[in-house]
Design a protein around this motif. Structure first.
Motif, PDB file in Angstrom:
ATOM      1  N   UNK A   1       1.456  52.842  -4.632  1.00 52.04           N
ATOM      2  CA  UNK A   1       0.225  52.102  -4.360  1.00 52.04           C
ATOM      3  C   UNK A   1       0.404  50.631  -4.721  1.00 52.04           C
ATOM      4  N   UNK A   2       1.063  50.386  -5.836  1.00 51.43           N
ATOM      5  CA  UNK A   2       1.294  49.010  -6.279  1.00 51.43           C
ATOM      6  C   UNK A   2       2.182  48.262  -5.292  1.00 51.43           C
ATOM      7  N   UNK A   3       3.169  48.959  -4.738  1.00 47.24           N
ATOM      8  CA  UNK A   3       4.106  48.309  -3.819  1.00 47.24           C
ATOM      9  C   UNK A   3       3.410  47.816  -2.552  1.00 47.24           C
ATOM     10  N   UNK A   4       2.404  48.554  -2.103  1.00 51.52           N
ATOM     11  CA  UNK A   4       1.709  48.190  -0.862  1.00 51.52           C
ATOM     12  C   UNK A   4       0.360  47.516  -1.124  1.00 51.52           C
ATOM     13  N   UNK A   5       0.122  47.114  -2.362  1.00 53.65           N
ATOM     14  CA  UNK A   5      -1.188  46.573  -2.733  1.00 53.65           C
ATOM     15  C   UNK A   5      -1.595  45.363  -1.896  1.00 53.65           C
TER      16      UNK A   5
END
Length: 441
Positions: free
Chosen positions: A388-392
């Motif tokens: 989730x953080x990578x595509x935030x």
């Protein structure tokens, strides 16, 4: 119920990780609650009738090694009595293992007749036997299917055969098998195109053959709705073997085929680990892609030997692989009508009746360990958090405008110039994530 084949072996019980009993579960506890649901209801184990009770232990270099009471002796013709003995042993094993489901092809459960009508009548007769045994044991049918590849009539394919009479024979066979599957309250029906492919393009019209396959599948779907069969129609992808190239190569190929014929909302896939490897993919890749495309249905749980390069149909024994597979299954919402079918067979030197039980026990324990590891990763957001953080960045207003079609190519390019955007690469942290997985397995 006792066929006598398994002697005095008692039902297999869960004894915990410290048990040294080969005829006990060490990790599969059917009633253990995982993510709010019984482990048995997550895994939905099924035994494959064909490998466990029909395969004689042969290979390309040697014949039968197994001696089973229901096998016809050399010179004998298989009879319905043989088929009933086989059913006795099969349901005894299902009960000993406590597996909730089984799967079968028509040719596994009844001998071939001299005519189509005789074969169909024999299938009805064995369905009577199954119906009684299913009522007695509580074992259910995960899926039925038709063998459209073993008999010489199918040497050039079934639906894709150049002879329309073979197409018609295959259609009649599938109709009969769907009828029996519905009668036995099967939860799915599988189509595997064992010879739906080609050996050489010198005698093959790909456009014609894939068109025939599309028409065949459309007829199957139409028939399902006409008779009120509520189960899911599944296609099982495989890239090659026995043919040089098969039209159901992998999940992506099957999805393209379904889209071509407008069947993407009607048919899902039954994904086999060994077939995924033959196609040059990982098992979790095929599972993740099927879920992303909305066609995930069920799985065949059997592995290949990575040195052999062909479909060896071995029982699973690699917990990290199972953890990553069930992570994708759970991430997709779990099985609906599908389950975990052991499309796996003993090695030809594993002759004893208890070997059949031990192989399934080991496979079920391996899957149970994988499921529990996958569930912990999901509950801890061990992988979904970093993902989730990578595509935030895609949650921003501008990014959402791009995805929703509110920006043209020119507008996006103009913004890059205007705001002097110079993106800097960010680590994918693959090794970190691999280390996280290893903590759970």
């Amino acid at each position: 119920m006792s066929s006598g084949f398994f002697g005095d072996i008692k039902p297999i019980r869960y004894e915990g990780p410290e048990s040294e009993n080969p005829l006990a579960y060490r990790h599969y506890d059917a009633d253990e609650i995982v993510m709010g649901k019984r482990m048995a209801d997550h895994l939905r184990f099924a035994v494959a009738y064909w490998h466990s009770f029909t395969w004689p232990g042969g290979d390309p270099f040697g014949g039968q090694t197994f001696e089973r009471p229901w096998f016809a002796r050399p010179g004998e013709v298989e009879t319905m009595e043989h088929a009933k003995l086989k059913a006795d042993a099969a349901f005894e094993m299902f009960s000993l293992l406590g597996t909730p489901y089984f799967c079968f092809h028509d040719a596994d459960v009844r001998p071939e007749g001299t005519t189509f009508a005789e074969s169909a009548s024999r299938l009805d007769e064995i369905a009577d036997v199954f119906e009684a045994k299913m009522k007695e044991t509580g074992v259910k049918l995960l899926w039925g299917t038709a063998n459209l590849f073993s008999h010489r009539r199918f040497m050039a394919g079934a639906a894709t055969n150049p002879d329309p009479d073979v197409f018609a024979y295959a259609a009649a066979t599938v109709k009969k098998c769907i009828d029996v599957t519905k009668r036995l309250k099967g939860e799915n029906y599988v189509l595997w195109g064992g010879r739906e492919g080609y050996e050489t393009l010198l005698n093959t019209d790909i456009g014609r053959e894939t068109g025939q396959a599309g028409r065949f599948l459309s007829m199957v779907v139409d028939y399902k709705h006409r008779i009120g069969f509520k189960g899911t129609i599944l296609i099982e992808p495989k890239p090659q073997e026995p043919t040089k190239h098969q039209y159901d190569y992998d999940v992506a190929t099957v999805y393209g085929f379904l889209k071509r014929f407008g069947l993407e909302n009607e048919v899902k896939v039954n994904i086999e680990q060994g077939h995924a490897i033959l196609a040059g993919h990982t098992f979790e890749h095929e599972l993740a892609l099927a879920a992303a495309l909305g066609i995930f249905g069920s799985i065949d749980m059997n592995r290949n030997d990575y040195q052999s390069g062909w479909d060896t149909d071995q029982f699973p024994n690699n917990v990290p692989e199972m953890a990553l597979a069930y992570y994708q299954v759970l991430h997709a919402g779990g099985f609906k009508t599908g389950g975990t079918n052991f499309d796996a067979k003993l090695r030809r030197q594993s002759l004893d009746p208890q070997d059949l039980l031990i192989a399934h026990i080991g496979g079920m324990d391996c899957c149970a360990r994988g499921l529990k590891a996958a569930a912990r990763m999901i509950e801890d957001k061990a992988l979904s958090g970093p993902l989730e953080k990578r595509y935030a960045g895609w949650k921003s207003t501008e990014a959402q405008a791009i995805l929703s079609g509110k920006r043209t190519l020119e507008e996006v390019a103009e913004r890059v110039v205007r705001e002097k955007i110079e993106p800097q690469p960010k680590s994918g942290r693959q090794e970190h994530l691999e280390n996280i997985v290893n903590r759970y397995v």
